[in-house]
Design a protein around this motif. Structure first.
Motif, mmCIF file in Angstrom:
data_model
loop_
_atom_site.group_PDB
_atom_site.id
_atom_site.type_symbol
_atom_site.label_atom_id
_atom_site.label_comp_id
_atom_site.label_asym_id
_atom_site.label_seq_id
_atom_site.Cartn_x
_atom_site.Cartn_y
_atom_site.Cartn_z
ATOM 1 N N GLU A 3 0.819 -1.221 0.000
ATOM 2 C CA GLU A 3 0.000 0.000 0.000
ATOM 3 C C GLU A 3 0.850 1.267 0.000
ATOM 4 O OE1 GLU A 3 -3.272 0.831 -0.406
ATOM 5 O OE2 GLU A 3 -3.293 -1.255 -1.047
ATOM 6 N N PHE A 4 2.000 1.201 0.651
ATOM 7 C CA PHE A 4 2.914 2.346 0.664
ATOM 8 C C PHE A 4 3.279 2.722 -0.763
ATOM 9 C CE2 PHE A 4 7.206 4.073 0.615
ATOM 10 C CZ PHE A 4 7.117 5.086 1.552
ATOM 11 N N TYR A 5 3.713 1.738 -1.555
ATOM 12 C CA TYR A 5 4.050 1.993 -2.963
ATOM 13 C C TYR A 5 2.859 2.553 -3.722
ATOM 14 C CZ TYR A 5 8.388 -0.807 -3.000
ATOM 15 O OH TYR A 5 9.632 -1.311 -2.801
ATOM 16 N N LYS A 6 1.746 1.876 -3.596
ATOM 17 C CA LYS A 6 0.560 2.265 -4.362
ATOM 18 C C LYS A 6 0.160 3.713 -4.081
ATOM 19 C CE LYS A 6 -1.535 -2.254 -4.886
ATOM 20 N NZ LYS A 6 -2.667 -3.125 -4.550
ATOM 21 N N VAL A 60 9.743 6.045 -2.200
ATOM 22 C CA VAL A 60 9.539 4.788 -2.920
ATOM 23 C C VAL A 60 10.897 4.150 -3.224
ATOM 24 C CG1 VAL A 60 8.743 3.772 -5.092
ATOM 25 C CG2 VAL A 60 7.278 5.370 -3.874
ATOM 26 N N GLU A 61 11.858 4.959 -3.648
ATOM 27 C CA GLU A 61 13.195 4.430 -3.927
ATOM 28 C C GLU A 61 13.800 3.789 -2.680
ATOM 29 O OE1 GLU A 61 17.473 6.057 -5.590
ATOM 30 O OE2 GLU A 61 16.270 7.332 -4.282
ATOM 31 N N THR A 62 13.744 4.493 -1.569
ATOM 32 C CA THR A 62 14.310 3.989 -0.320
ATOM 33 C C THR A 62 13.638 2.700 0.114
ATOM 34 O OG1 THR A 62 14.888 6.225 0.379
ATOM 35 C CG2 THR A 62 14.735 4.560 2.105
ATOM 36 N N GLU A 63 12.324 2.674 0.067
ATOM 37 C CA GLU A 63 11.573 1.481 0.466
ATOM 38 C C GLU A 63 11.871 0.310 -0.463
ATOM 39 O OE1 GLU A 63 8.729 -0.731 2.804
ATOM 40 O OE2 GLU A 63 9.982 1.022 3.159
ATOM 41 N N ALA A 64 11.968 0.571 -1.754
ATOM 42 C CA ALA A 64 12.249 -0.502 -2.716
ATOM 43 C C ALA A 64 13.629 -1.102 -2.472
ATOM 44 C CB ALA A 64 12.140 0.039 -4.138
ATOM 45 N N TYR A 65 14.627 -0.259 -2.239
ATOM 46 C CA TYR A 65 15.966 -0.780 -1.928
ATOM 47 C C TYR A 65 15.954 -1.574 -0.618
ATOM 48 C CZ TYR A 65 18.587 1.587 -5.638
ATOM 49 O OH TYR A 65 19.096 1.983 -6.844
ATOM 50 N N HIS A 66 15.245 -1.060 0.360
ATOM 51 C CA HIS A 66 15.168 -1.748 1.651
ATOM 52 C C HIS A 66 14.541 -3.138 1.493
ATOM 53 C CE1 HIS A 66 14.611 -2.377 5.930
ATOM 54 N NE2 HIS A 66 13.334 -2.611 5.711
ATOM 55 N N LEU A 67 13.440 -3.208 0.769
ATOM 56 C CA LEU A 67 12.767 -4.493 0.570
ATOM 57 C C LEU A 67 13.610 -5.442 -0.274
ATOM 58 C CD1 LEU A 67 9.095 -3.300 0.005
ATOM 59 C CD2 LEU A 67 10.047 -4.405 2.039
ATOM 60 N N ALA A 68 14.278 -4.911 -1.297
ATOM 61 C CA ALA A 68 15.135 -5.752 -2.141
ATOM 62 C C ALA A 68 16.301 -6.319 -1.336
ATOM 63 C CB ALA A 68 15.642 -4.948 -3.331
ATOM 64 N N GLU A 69 16.857 -5.491 -0.471
ATOM 65 C CA GLU A 69 17.965 -5.948 0.368
ATOM 66 C C GLU A 69 17.495 -7.024 1.346
ATOM 67 O OE1 GLU A 69 20.841 -4.011 3.721
ATOM 68 O OE2 GLU A 69 20.414 -2.809 1.935
ATOM 69 N N ARG A 70 16.323 -6.805 1.910
ATOM 70 C CA ARG A 70 15.782 -7.766 2.875
ATOM 71 C C ARG A 70 15.482 -9.106 2.184
ATOM 72 N NH1 ARG A 70 10.746 -6.059 6.532
ATOM 73 N NH2 ARG A 70 10.052 -5.539 4.458
ATOM 74 N N LYS A 71 15.080 -9.056 0.920
ATOM 75 C CA LYS A 71 14.803 -10.290 0.167
ATOM 76 C C LYS A 71 16.060 -10.848 -0.489
ATOM 77 C CE LYS A 71 10.044 -9.006 -0.830
ATOM 78 N NZ LYS A 71 9.081 -8.652 -1.888
ATOM 79 N N LYS A 72 17.200 -10.222 -0.179
ATOM 80 C CA LYS A 72 18.504 -10.646 -0.713
ATOM 81 C C LYS A 72 18.552 -10.582 -2.233
ATOM 82 C CE LYS A 72 19.548 -13.492 3.300
ATOM 83 N NZ LYS A 72 19.954 -12.429 4.127
ATOM 84 N N LEU A 73 17.932 -9.552 -2.799
ATOM 85 C CA LEU A 73 17.949 -9.358 -4.246
ATOM 86 C C LEU A 73 19.097 -8.449 -4.677
ATOM 87 C CD1 LEU A 73 14.134 -8.838 -4.847
ATOM 88 C CD2 LEU A 73 15.477 -10.912 -5.226
#
Length: 76
Positions: A3-6, A60-73
Protein backbone atom coordinates in the motif's frame (compact mmCIF):
# COMPACT_ATOMS: atom_id res chain seq x y z
CA UNK A 1 3.36 -4.12 -4.32
CA UNK A 2 2.36 -2.85 -0.90
CA UNK A 3 0.00 0.00 0.00
CA UNK A 4 2.91 2.35 0.66
CA UNK A 5 4.05 1.99 -2.96
CA UNK A 6 0.56 2.27 -4.36
CA UNK A 7 -0.27 5.42 -2.45
CA UNK A 8 2.95 7.21 -3.40
CA UNK A 9 2.89 6.05 -7.00
CA UNK A 10 -0.72 7.15 -7.49
CA UNK A 11 0.15 10.66 -6.26
CA UNK A 12 3.16 10.72 -8.60
CA UNK A 13 1.01 9.49 -11.48
CA UNK A 14 -1.38 12.42 -11.05
CA UNK A 15 1.49 14.90 -11.20
CA UNK A 16 2.99 13.26 -14.28
CA UNK A 17 -0.36 12.99 -16.05
CA UNK A 18 -1.18 16.66 -15.53
CA UNK A 19 2.20 17.78 -16.77
CA UNK A 20 2.24 15.40 -19.72
CA UNK A 21 -1.18 16.67 -20.76
CA UNK A 22 0.09 20.24 -20.63
CA UNK A 23 3.22 19.45 -22.63
CA UNK A 24 1.19 17.60 -25.26
CA UNK A 25 -1.20 20.54 -25.53
CA UNK A 26 1.72 22.91 -26.05
CA UNK A 27 3.34 20.66 -28.67
CA UNK A 28 0.06 20.43 -30.57
CA UNK A 29 -0.13 24.24 -30.78
CA UNK A 30 -3.13 24.23 -28.49
CA UNK A 31 -1.80 26.80 -26.05
CA UNK A 32 -1.05 30.51 -25.95
CA UNK A 33 2.19 31.88 -24.53
CA UNK A 34 0.53 32.63 -21.19
CA UNK A 35 -0.76 29.05 -21.01
CA UNK A 36 2.73 27.75 -21.75
CA UNK A 37 4.21 29.93 -19.02
CA UNK A 38 1.61 28.72 -16.50
CA UNK A 39 2.14 25.08 -17.50
CA UNK A 40 5.90 25.42 -16.98
CA UNK A 41 5.32 27.13 -13.64
CA UNK A 42 3.20 24.16 -12.51
CA UNK A 43 5.81 21.71 -13.78
CA UNK A 44 8.62 23.50 -11.98
CA UNK A 45 6.54 23.69 -8.83
CA UNK A 46 5.82 19.96 -9.00
CA UNK A 47 9.50 19.15 -9.43
CA UNK A 48 10.76 21.64 -6.88
CA UNK A 49 12.77 20.32 -3.96
CA UNK A 50 9.86 20.97 -1.61
CA UNK A 51 7.27 19.15 -3.72
CA UNK A 52 5.46 15.99 -2.70
CA UNK A 53 6.46 14.45 -6.04
CA UNK A 54 10.17 14.47 -5.32
CA UNK A 55 9.64 13.33 -1.73
CA UNK A 56 7.35 10.52 -2.86
CA UNK A 57 9.95 9.37 -5.40
CA UNK A 58 12.66 9.36 -2.74
CA UNK A 59 10.48 7.41 -0.31
CA UNK A 60 9.54 4.79 -2.92
CA UNK A 61 13.20 4.43 -3.93
CA UNK A 62 14.31 3.99 -0.32
CA UNK A 63 11.57 1.48 0.47
CA UNK A 64 12.25 -0.50 -2.72
CA UNK A 65 15.97 -0.78 -1.93
CA UNK A 66 15.17 -1.75 1.65
CA UNK A 67 12.77 -4.49 0.57
CA UNK A 68 15.13 -5.75 -2.14
CA UNK A 69 17.96 -5.95 0.37
CA UNK A 70 15.78 -7.77 2.88
CA UNK A 71 14.80 -10.29 0.17
CA UNK A 72 18.50 -10.65 -0.71
CA UNK A 73 17.95 -9.36 -4.25
CA UNK A 74 20.88 -6.96 -3.98
CA UNK A 75 24.30 -8.54 -4.41
CA UNK A 76 27.42 -6.67 -3.34
Amino acid sequence: MNEFYKQRLKRMQKVLARNLYNVNLILNDGAYDYDIARAMAYLLDDLDNQSDFKQDAKEVETEAYHLAERKKLIHE
